[in-house]
Write a protein that holds these residues in place. Sequence first.
Motif, PDB file in Angstrom:
ATOM      1  N   SER A 163       0.833  -1.201   0.000  1.00 29.64           N
ATOM      2  CA  SER A 163       0.000   0.000   0.000  1.00 29.64           C
ATOM      3  C   SER A 163       0.864   1.246   0.000  1.00 29.64           C
ATOM      4  O   SER A 163       1.995   1.239   0.484  1.00 29.64           O
ATOM      5  CB  SER A 163      -0.899   0.030   1.244  1.00 29.64           C
ATOM      6  OG  SER A 163      -1.782  -1.066   1.268  1.00 29.64           O
ATOM      7  N   LEU A 164       0.310   2.306  -0.554  1.00 29.50           N
ATOM      8  CA  LEU A 164       0.896   3.642  -0.499  1.00 29.50           C
ATOM      9  C   LEU A 164      -0.229   4.648  -0.382  1.00 29.50           C
ATOM     10  O   LEU A 164      -1.347   4.398  -0.861  1.00 29.50           O
ATOM     11  CB  LEU A 164       1.704   3.955  -1.764  1.00 29.50           C
ATOM     12  CG  LEU A 164       3.109   3.361  -1.918  1.00 29.50           C
ATOM     13  CD1 LEU A 164       3.653   3.705  -3.303  1.00 29.50           C
ATOM     14  CD2 LEU A 164       4.042   3.867  -0.836  1.00 29.50           C
ATOM     15  N   ARG A 165       0.071   5.799   0.204  1.00 27.23           N
ATOM     16  CA  ARG A 165      -0.888   6.903   0.210  1.00 27.23           C
ATOM     17  C   ARG A 165      -0.236   8.120  -0.417  1.00 27.23           C
ATOM     18  O   ARG A 165       0.788   8.605   0.065  1.00 27.23           O
ATOM     19  CB  ARG A 165      -1.367   7.245   1.620  1.00 27.23           C
ATOM     20  CG  ARG A 165      -2.509   8.267   1.590  1.00 27.23           C
ATOM     21  CD  ARG A 165      -3.110   8.549   2.945  1.00 27.23           C
ATOM     22  NE  ARG A 165      -2.346   9.546   3.683  1.00 27.23           N
ATOM     23  CZ  ARG A 165      -2.874  10.363   4.605  1.00 27.23           C
ATOM     24  NH1 ARG A 165      -4.165  10.285   4.877  1.00 27.23           N
ATOM     25  NH2 ARG A 165      -2.106  11.213   5.245  1.00 27.23           N
ATOM     26  N   LEU A 166      -0.845   8.593  -1.462  1.00 21.50           N
ATOM     27  CA  LEU A 166      -0.380   9.800  -2.131  1.00 21.50           C
ATOM     28  C   LEU A 166      -1.132  11.008  -1.581  1.00 21.50           C
ATOM     29  O   LEU A 166      -2.303  10.908  -1.220  1.00 21.50           O
ATOM     30  CB  LEU A 166      -0.604   9.712  -3.636  1.00 21.50           C
ATOM     31  CG  LEU A 166      -0.019   8.491  -4.352  1.00 21.50           C
ATOM     32  CD1 LEU A 166      -0.262   8.612  -5.863  1.00 21.50           C
ATOM     33  CD2 LEU A 166       1.448   8.315  -4.048  1.00 21.50           C
ATOM     34  N   SER A 167      -0.441  12.136  -1.552  1.00 26.88           N
ATOM     35  CA  SER A 167      -1.047  13.398  -1.127  1.00 26.88           C
ATOM     36  C   SER A 167      -0.824  14.442  -2.210  1.00 26.88           C
ATOM     37  O   SER A 167       0.190  14.416  -2.913  1.00 26.88           O
ATOM     38  CB  SER A 167      -0.420  13.893   0.177  1.00 26.88           C
ATOM     39  OG  SER A 167      -0.582  12.958   1.221  1.00 26.88           O
ATOM     40  N   CYS A 168      -1.755  15.361  -2.312  1.00 27.44           N
ATOM     41  CA  CYS A 168      -1.626  16.495  -3.218  1.00 27.44           C
ATOM     42  C   CYS A 168      -2.064  17.751  -2.480  1.00 27.44           C
ATOM     43  O   CYS A 168      -3.238  17.890  -2.137  1.00 27.44           O
ATOM     44  CB  CYS A 168      -2.465  16.290  -4.464  1.00 27.44           C
ATOM     45  SG  CYS A 168      -2.584  17.752  -5.521  1.00 27.44           S
ATOM     46  N   ALA A 169      -1.114  18.634  -2.238  1.00 28.35           N
ATOM     47  CA  ALA A 169      -1.405  19.902  -1.583  1.00 28.35           C
ATOM     48  C   ALA A 169      -1.671  20.972  -2.632  1.00 28.35           C
ATOM     49  O   ALA A 169      -0.842  21.182  -3.531  1.00 28.35           O
ATOM     50  CB  ALA A 169      -0.237  20.311  -0.695  1.00 28.35           C
ATOM     51  N   ALA A 170      -2.803  21.627  -2.512  1.00 28.32           N
ATOM     52  CA  ALA A 170      -3.213  22.623  -3.500  1.00 28.32           C
ATOM     53  C   ALA A 170      -3.148  24.031  -2.925  1.00 28.32           C
ATOM     54  O   ALA A 170      -3.419  24.245  -1.742  1.00 28.32           O
ATOM     55  CB  ALA A 170      -4.629  22.329  -3.969  1.00 28.32           C
TER      56      ALA A 170
END
Length: 115
Positions: free
Chosen positions: A17-24
């Motif tokens: 598993s991995l968790r990606l993040s995207c900060a806007a």
Amino acid sequence: QVQLVESGGGLVQAGGSLRLSCAASGIIFINKAMGWYRQAPGKQRELVAKISSGGITNYSDSVKDRFTISRDNAKNTVYLQMNSLKPEDTANYYCNTVLFGINYWGKGTLVTVSS
């Protein structure tokens, strides 16, 4: 100025598993639909998952039941939780939003799944 910054990619074994993040930034995040796309070497960029401003989600058939998109409006961040990863999930993953008809993209984060 719209900025999307992805993080969380890496090398993982199949089944992991991995968790990606995207900060806007530069957008009124709470009002915007957000999406995750991916592009594997030699292939076209494809939609992985989208989440509306109201939290309605859509997934590509290839990731349904394995990936989960979510958002934290307080942090202006959208996430992609990826479980049961497969070698065919290997790709650069990009965050996306659309403002006044213009697509904005982050620089991407690389996910590599080893068999």
